[in-house]
Design an enzyme around this catalytic site. Structure first.
Site, mmCIF file in Angstrom:
data_model
loop_
_atom_site.group_PDB
_atom_site.id
_atom_site.type_symbol
_atom_site.label_atom_id
_atom_site.label_comp_id
_atom_site.label_asym_id
_atom_site.label_seq_id
_atom_site.Cartn_x
_atom_site.Cartn_y
_atom_site.Cartn_z
ATOM 1 N N LYS A 282 32.082 22.833 -44.179
ATOM 2 C CA LYS A 282 32.968 22.292 -43.156
ATOM 3 C C LYS A 282 32.508 22.776 -41.783
ATOM 4 O O LYS A 282 32.234 23.960 -41.591
ATOM 5 C CB LYS A 282 34.403 22.766 -43.440
ATOM 6 C CG LYS A 282 35.496 21.985 -42.751
ATOM 7 C CD LYS A 282 36.843 22.406 -43.319
ATOM 8 C CE LYS A 282 37.993 21.632 -42.702
ATOM 9 N NZ LYS A 282 39.298 22.035 -43.291
ATOM 10 N N GLU A 368 52.806 18.803 -53.397
ATOM 11 C CA GLU A 368 54.171 18.859 -52.874
ATOM 12 C C GLU A 368 55.227 18.791 -53.976
ATOM 13 O O GLU A 368 56.270 19.456 -53.887
ATOM 14 C CB GLU A 368 54.387 17.726 -51.873
ATOM 15 C CG GLU A 368 53.585 17.865 -50.582
ATOM 16 C CD GLU A 368 52.185 17.303 -50.688
ATOM 17 O OE1 GLU A 368 51.451 17.351 -49.693
ATOM 18 O OE2 GLU A 368 51.827 16.812 -51.789
ATOM 19 N N ARG A 396 56.699 12.443 -50.732
ATOM 20 C CA ARG A 396 56.002 12.485 -52.010
ATOM 21 C C ARG A 396 56.785 13.262 -53.065
ATOM 22 O O ARG A 396 56.503 13.159 -54.252
ATOM 23 C CB ARG A 396 54.626 13.136 -51.821
ATOM 24 C CG ARG A 396 53.856 12.606 -50.634
ATOM 25 C CD ARG A 396 52.508 13.257 -50.489
ATOM 26 N NE ARG A 396 51.542 12.621 -51.367
ATOM 27 C CZ ARG A 396 50.290 13.029 -51.504
ATOM 28 N NH1 ARG A 396 49.862 14.095 -50.863
ATOM 29 N NH2 ARG A 396 49.459 12.395 -52.299
#
Length: 634
Positions: A282, A368, A396
């Site tokens: 990254k 979640e 969600r």
């Protein structure tokens, strides 16, 4: 002319030599750093997938072969290679390039996915559909290792692994991070290959051996990858992917275009589902990003393109930081308080609590649903969990809030950051759905604080509730000035009151400031008003219904969806009580609103003080028949 200037579409990549491809990659990185530093956006993830995206577009025929990115914020390079480089300076600006895949922008964008862990289900469905129609296409899903922590990914994987001839390639983009370092069993399973120096040392030896061969050739590459596969089995005996019964290739250096191309070509020729494990870094190529410990520039505002330092001037305290301080304070007062995050420790402000109480902080990854039900279990054990999550992501886990927390009467506090209109991230990230959904939950208590003091007070009240879910919601950005009450009325704050008021203006959360402005404009036109912040928005305070009955017109203002929102709930309670005073709900229209600044979107939704006051003046004038309608508001 640079290589990048000549790229109008993926087919333009075909004739570039290895040297030219490396030069193109460097040009893409330079363009990303220059442009995203100016507009803000997801810089680190895109710097990490430059070579991978080039290889994808050289091996696969987009858009015939759909390439789906999970999460879509790593698709900037894909946009550049599909003819949108010239629009990069408009990234995330009103009318400009979206920060996620957008079907309105290009046929190369199949799915506007900006929530994690959905790509494999999309890809599996597409691949099955093409096969049923006898269409020869390969579907590619690029899945970050953070997304692998989401349960939906494994539901899809369970079905994909049972379908031996599904034309689907899964590229596992393994950079060890989602926002911050990836957590959980998936990360532990990948870690040995990612970090073991024996693998790196032997791989370097193999590379030197191959590169010294006059003609590399297919045989040398097959030998290299064969030995790598053996090393992988030795160093990573868990066989995370192979145990699913799926063909596995890797790990591959994601910054070696030739190696990635070879692996993808082999996978494409297999004729069934294949996982290609690609290791990337990254922020690759930008020292400031790589060295940024918090999130390697996962998402940035305006920054210096050389140093990476923020250009933002101090604009005040953010809502998130106010919550962070308040949670730490409550944690010191209540030993049973615990914090739960779904891979967003810093963005949701849990980092301060975690630094002080690491054993009482739980990062469950991008999961979640698990976060909410795990919190229900924590509450049942006698703890009080605070689940900090973005408003858009609580959608969600609605079933878990309803059935696991509320049905069982568990005291769990949900803190919804980025509630309301968020701005540049666009329709998937506007937190406009939470009020309509959570208002359905029996027993749920919700606060929408208008300023920092009210946020701190609301959290203190919420964590005292042990037999029902509690919710706090606040927007992205800085907290406005304090709005003290001029009076209180049975738990509600009266922000302004005139003698013999005709119009009641109810402001929720940060829209209380707008409500005050509306009241001021109406008072200036001789229309006396009362402005109230209910403080606790749900359940509706019966006193608010009584106050409404004392006025000729009621206006409610909120930055959530107007259908099923707080104003709609107030109207319902007024009807049930036999109060016939007309009420006009001002909220966010139920639509998918494009990316722009928060103020721009709110204005487009009719949520400026000027627009609301004009409605009130016109309504009162029609009632009076006194010609007030001709008054021009400033």
């Amino acid at each position: 002319m640079s290589h990048l200037d000549r790229i109008r579409g993926p087919k333009d990549l075909g004739d570039l030599s290895p040297r030219e491809l490396a030069e193109l990659a460097a040009e893409i990185r330079a363009s990303l750093i220059t442009n995203v530093s100016a507009t803000g956006g997801h810089l680190g993830p895109n710097l990490g997938v430059v070579e991978l995206t080039i290889a994808l577009h050289r091996v696969f025929d987009s858009p015939t072969d759909p390439i789906i990115f999970d999460v879509g914020h790593q698709a900037y390079v894909h946009k550049m290679l599909t003819g949108r480089t010239g629009q990069l300076p408009t990234l995330r600006q009103r009318g400009g390039l979206s920060g996620y895949p957008s079907r309105a922008e290009s046929e190369h964008d199949w799915v506007e996915n900006s929530h994690a862990s959905t790509a494999l289900s999309w890809a599996e469905g597409l691949a099955k559909g093409f096969r049923l129609q006898g269409v020869d296409r390969t579907v590619v899903a690029v899945v970050g290792d953070g997304a692998l922590t989401g349960g939906m990914t494994w539901e899809a994987m369970n079905n994909i692994s049972a379908d031996d001839d599904l034309p689907l390639i899964i590229v596992a983009n393994d950079n060890g991070r989602s926002y911050t370092p990836t957590v959980g069993g998936v990360a532990r399973a990948l870690s040995p290959v990612r970090t073991d120096r024996r693998y790196e040392d032997v791989l370097d030896l193999l590379r030197r051996s191959v590169s010294s061969t006059p003609v590399i050739g297919k045989a040398a590459y097959e030998w290299l990858h064969g030995v790598k596969a053996g090393l992988k089995d030795v160093l990573n005996p868990q066989g995370l992917f192979a145990d699913l019964g799926m063909k596995y290739v890797g790990p591959i250096d994601g910054h070696d275009i030739e190696a990635v191309e070879y692996a993808l070509t082999q996978a494409k020729g297999y004729g069934g589902p294949v996982i290609v494990h690609v290791r990337t870094q990254k922020g690759h190529g930008f020292t400031a990003a790589v060295n940024h410990e918090e999130d390697q520039f996962h998402a940035v505002g305006q920054i210096d393109p050389v140093t990476g330092k923020s250009k933002a001037t101090s604009g005040g305290t953010s809502w998130t930081s106010v919550f962070a301080d308040a949670l730490l304070h409550e944690g010191k007062q209540h030993p049973g308080l615990v914090a739960v995050t779904a891979a967003m420790m810093y963005p949701t402000g849990l980092h301060k609590f975690h630094q002080t109480f690491p054993e009482r902080t739980f990062d469950v990854g991008i999961a979640e649903q698990h976060a909410v039900t795990s919190a229900a279990g924590l509450a049942a054990s006698g703890m009080h969990p605070v689940v900090a999550i973005y408003s858009t992501f609580v959608n969600r886990a609605f079933d878990q809030v309803l059935m696991d927390v509320a049905l069982h009467k568990q005291g769990v506090t949900f803190v919804l950051d980025r509630a309301g209109i968020t701005g540049p991230d666009g329709p998937s990230h506007h937190g406009m759905w939470d009020l309509s959904l959570l208002g359905l939950v029996p027993g749920l208590q919700l606060w929408a604080p208008r300023d920092a003091t009210r946020l701190t007070e609301a959290l203190a009240a919420a964590v005292q509730v042990s037999d029902a879910p509690t919710v706090l919601r606040f927007p992205k950005g800085t907290v406005g000035e304090e709005l003290p009450a001029v009076a209180t009325r049975k738990g509600m704050d009266v922000l302004a009151a005139a003698a013999e008021p005709r119009v009641l203006v109810v402001g929720y959360g940060p829209m209380a400031a707008v409500a005050l402005q509306v009241g001021e404009q109406l008072d200036a036109q001789g229309i006396s008003t009362t402005v109230i912040d209910p403080v606790r928005a749900l359940p509706v305070n019966p006193e608010l219904v009584e106050v409404a009955a004392e006025h000729e017109l009621v206006i409610s203002i909120e930055d959530g969806g107007e259908v099923g929102g707080l104003g709609a709930r107030l109207a319902q309670e007024m009807r049930a009580a036999g109060v016939s005073v007309p009420l006009r709900e001002f909220g966010v229209p139920q639509a998918f609103h494009d990316h722009a600044s928060r103020d721009e979107v709110l204005a487009e939704c009719g949520l400026s003080a000027q627009q609301i006051a004009r409605y009130a003046v016109e309504t009162v004038s029609r009632s009076d028949h006194a010609g007030v309608a001709e008054v021009t508001l400033p």
